[in-house]
Scaffold this motif. Structure first.
Motif, PDB file in Angstrom:
ATOM      1  N   HIS A 125      19.161  -8.284  52.365  1.00 57.38           N
ATOM      2  CA  HIS A 125      18.646  -8.956  53.550  1.00 57.38           C
ATOM      3  C   HIS A 125      18.429 -10.445  53.289  1.00 57.38           C
ATOM      4  CE1 HIS A 125      18.442  -5.439  55.900  1.00 57.38           C
ATOM      5  NE2 HIS A 125      17.343  -4.914  55.397  1.00 57.38           N
ATOM      6  N   GLN A 126      18.507 -11.204  54.362  1.00 60.38           N
ATOM      7  CA  GLN A 126      18.313 -12.650  54.273  1.00 60.38           C
ATOM      8  C   GLN A 126      16.980 -13.004  53.613  1.00 60.38           C
ATOM      9  OE1 GLN A 126      18.666 -14.643  58.039  1.00 60.38           O
ATOM     10  NE2 GLN A 126      17.949 -16.615  57.250  1.00 60.38           N
ATOM     11  N   GLU A 127      15.942 -12.222  53.928  1.00 61.96           N
ATOM     12  CA  GLU A 127      14.629 -12.513  53.357  1.00 61.96           C
ATOM     13  C   GLU A 127      14.644 -12.426  51.835  1.00 61.96           C
ATOM     14  OE1 GLU A 127      14.010 -10.670  57.442  1.00 61.96           O
ATOM     15  OE2 GLU A 127      15.357 -10.430  55.729  1.00 61.96           O
ATOM     16  N   TYR A 149      18.387  -4.601  46.860  1.00 58.88           N
ATOM     17  CA  TYR A 149      19.329  -4.277  47.929  1.00 58.88           C
ATOM     18  C   TYR A 149      18.660  -3.433  49.014  1.00 58.88           C
ATOM     19  CZ  TYR A 149      22.672  -5.670  44.352  1.00 58.88           C
ATOM     20  OH  TYR A 149      23.355  -6.378  43.391  1.00 58.88           O
ATOM     21  N   SER A 150      19.110  -3.623  50.244  1.00 56.44           N
ATOM     22  CA  SER A 150      18.603  -2.784  51.332  1.00 56.44           C
ATOM     23  C   SER A 150      19.435  -1.518  51.474  1.00 56.44           C
ATOM     24  CB  SER A 150      18.612  -3.556  52.655  1.00 56.44           C
ATOM     25  OG  SER A 150      19.948  -3.841  53.049  1.00 56.44           O
ATOM     26  N   HIS A 151      20.754  -1.628  51.232  1.00 53.55           N
ATOM     27  CA  HIS A 151      21.654  -0.480  51.322  1.00 53.55           C
ATOM     28  C   HIS A 151      22.865  -0.721  50.419  1.00 53.55           C
ATOM     29  CE1 HIS A 151      19.589  -0.519  55.262  1.00 53.55           C
ATOM     30  NE2 HIS A 151      19.708   0.808  55.224  1.00 53.55           N
ATOM     31  N   ALA A 152      23.457   0.368  49.987  1.00 54.54           N
ATOM     32  CA  ALA A 152      24.818   0.313  49.461  1.00 54.54           C
ATOM     33  C   ALA A 152      25.746   0.511  50.655  1.00 54.54           C
ATOM     34  CB  ALA A 152      25.051   1.390  48.424  1.00 54.54           C
ATOM     35  N   TYR A 153      26.963  -0.011  50.555  1.00 53.72           N
ATOM     36  CA  TYR A 153      27.883   0.156  51.677  1.00 53.72           C
ATOM     37  C   TYR A 153      29.321   0.304  51.187  1.00 53.72           C
ATOM     38  CZ  TYR A 153      29.298  -4.801  51.245  1.00 53.72           C
ATOM     39  OH  TYR A 153      29.790  -6.002  50.792  1.00 53.72           O
ATOM     40  N   CYS A 158      21.925 -18.024  57.345  1.00 57.20           N
ATOM     41  CA  CYS A 158      21.406 -17.492  58.614  1.00 57.20           C
ATOM     42  C   CYS A 158      21.618 -15.984  58.734  1.00 57.20           C
ATOM     43  CB  CYS A 158      22.051 -18.213  59.799  1.00 57.20           C
ATOM     44  SG  CYS A 158      23.823 -17.890  59.976  1.00 57.20           S
ATOM     45  N   GLY A 159      21.982 -15.351  57.646  1.00 54.28           N
ATOM     46  CA  GLY A 159      22.228 -13.909  57.703  1.00 54.28           C
ATOM     47  C   GLY A 159      22.160 -13.278  56.331  1.00 54.28           C
ATOM     48  N   ASP A 160      22.551 -12.030  56.277  1.00 52.73           N
ATOM     49  CA  ASP A 160      22.448 -11.249  55.042  1.00 52.73           C
ATOM     50  C   ASP A 160      23.571 -11.581  54.058  1.00 52.73           C
ATOM     51  OD1 ASP A 160      20.303  -9.996  56.258  1.00 52.73           O
ATOM     52  OD2 ASP A 160      21.534  -8.344  57.036  1.00 52.73           O
ATOM     53  N   SER A 161      23.357 -11.132  52.835  1.00 50.74           N
ATOM     54  CA  SER A 161      24.376 -11.279  51.787  1.00 50.74           C
ATOM     55  C   SER A 161      25.082  -9.941  51.578  1.00 50.74           C
ATOM     56  CB  SER A 161      23.739 -11.739  50.475  1.00 50.74           C
ATOM     57  OG  SER A 161      24.702 -11.746  49.435  1.00 50.74           O
ATOM     58  N   PHE A 162      26.400 -10.008  51.484  1.00 53.20           N
ATOM     59  CA  PHE A 162      27.220  -8.827  51.233  1.00 53.20           C
ATOM     60  C   PHE A 162      27.910  -8.998  49.884  1.00 53.20           C
ATOM     61  CE2 PHE A 162      26.688  -9.194  55.739  1.00 53.20           C
ATOM     62  CZ  PHE A 162      26.592  -7.899  56.225  1.00 53.20           C
ATOM     63  N   GLU A 163      27.594  -8.103  48.966  1.00 52.26           N
ATOM     64  CA  GLU A 163      28.207  -8.139  47.641  1.00 52.26           C
ATOM     65  C   GLU A 163      29.209  -6.994  47.518  1.00 52.26           C
ATOM     66  OE1 GLU A 163      24.301  -9.803  45.178  1.00 52.26           O
ATOM     67  OE2 GLU A 163      25.330  -7.973  44.540  1.00 52.26           O
ATOM     68  N   GLU A 164      30.386  -7.303  46.977  1.00 52.58           N
ATOM     69  CA  GLU A 164      31.390  -6.272  46.747  1.00 52.58           C
ATOM     70  C   GLU A 164      31.839  -6.332  45.297  1.00 52.58           C
ATOM     71  OE1 GLU A 164      34.514  -6.624  49.618  1.00 52.58           O
ATOM     72  OE2 GLU A 164      33.255  -5.948  51.279  1.00 52.58           O
ATOM     73  N   TYR A 165      31.869  -5.183  44.656  1.00 51.07           N
ATOM     74  CA  TYR A 165      32.179  -5.123  43.223  1.00 51.07           C
ATOM     75  C   TYR A 165      33.677  -4.938  43.053  1.00 51.07           C
ATOM     76  CZ  TYR A 165      27.283  -4.149  43.941  1.00 51.07           C
ATOM     77  OH  TYR A 165      25.990  -4.213  44.400  1.00 51.07           O
TER      78      TYR A 165
END
Length: 273
Positions: free
Chosen positions: A176-178, A188-192, A242-249
């Motif tokens: 999350h942005q926070e 992390y808030s979720h795995a995706y 202004c938004g969330d971070s998305f990490e991809e391995y």
């Protein structure tokens, strides 16, 4: 005495069918495919029509029927039963083809990601316009314990496999942005996992928009260093988060040995100040 002029010898018929003579001997022994005619000296002769029967045997073998099952089918079936059986096998083949196509897509996507990473300059960041993407999310893992985290991730991976959602995109982590602004990068808030839109009724949607994109090489323990550099880059370029971070391995233990060679793609939604 029967003329053998219009018949194939065992060797000729085996050549025609693309098998060894021993295969025909075995089929004869078990009563699956007997020669049309057999001389007193034991020589076997096969007809042209039996080439079609052999083709059906090979087809039924290919879709998983045992020789015993094929023998029973060929010897006792009616045209109506043939239609029912072939319809059942057609559905089985359709599902196998779909699975093979999904596997092919998975291989192509994984190969593409690795090839792209090999061309990267890890010291450079970019501002990119990105389109909508569709994800399946794990249960919430925000502020969870290590044990809860492990259980949730294992459950998520098991779910994606059972539902055949994996099409070769890397598993990712949503922050999350926070948490990003608080430098809480490992919370992390979720795995995706990115999926095809049609695979889910209500997928999580990653918004289209402007993103800063960077790559971290090494363990997640040091990923804060890359985030720090990305934030400095944004200040220099006149952008803010202004938004969330998305990490991809994109490169993990399945693609390279040693955590120092792991590569994580980081995408954070931004806007101009």
């Amino acid at each position: 005495m029967v003329s053998t002029q219009k018949f194939f010898t065992t060797g000729e018929f085996a050549y025609l069918c693309g098998v060894k003579k021993q295969t025909l001997f075995h089929y004869d022994d078990i009563g699956l495919l007997k020669p049309e005619y057999k001389k007193e000296n034991g020589y076997r002769y096969y007809s042209v029509q039996q080439a079609e029967v052999f083709s059906v045997i090979e087809m039924l073998k290919e879709i998983g029927m045992s020789l015993t099952e094929i023998k029973g089918f060929l010897h006792f079936q009616t045209p109506e039963e043939t239609i029912v059986l072939l319809a059942e096998k057609e559905e089985i083949m359709r599902k196998k083809i779909e699975k093979m196509q999904r596997t092919q897509q998975m291989i192509q996507n994984k190969k593409k990601h690795i090839e792209e990473v090999l061309q990267l300059n890890f010291d450079c960041f970019s501002i990119e316009e990105m389109g909508i993407e569709y994800y399946v999310l794990s249960e919430s893992i925000l502020n969870c314990s290590d044990k809860e985290f492990t259980r949730a991730i294992m459950s998520f991976i098991k779910y994606t496999k059972q539902k055949e959602l994996d099409i070769g995109y890397p598993i990712g982590g949503l922050i999350h942005q926070e948490q990003v602004e608080a430098e809480d990068y490992l919370n992390y808030s979720h795995a995706y996992m990115r999926v095809n839109q049609s695979d889910l009724i209500n997928p999580f949607i990653k918004k289209a928009g402007t993103y800063v994109v960077g790559y971290h090489k090494g363990s997640n323990v040091t990923i804060y260093e890359t985030y720090k550099k990305m934030k400095s880059f944004l200040i220099k370029e006149g952008f803010r988060i202004c938004g969330d971070s998305f990490e991809e391995y994109v490169i993990d233990g399945a693609s390279a040995s040693g955590e120092n060679n792991y590569v994580t793609k980081i995408m954070i939604q931004v806007e101009e100040k």
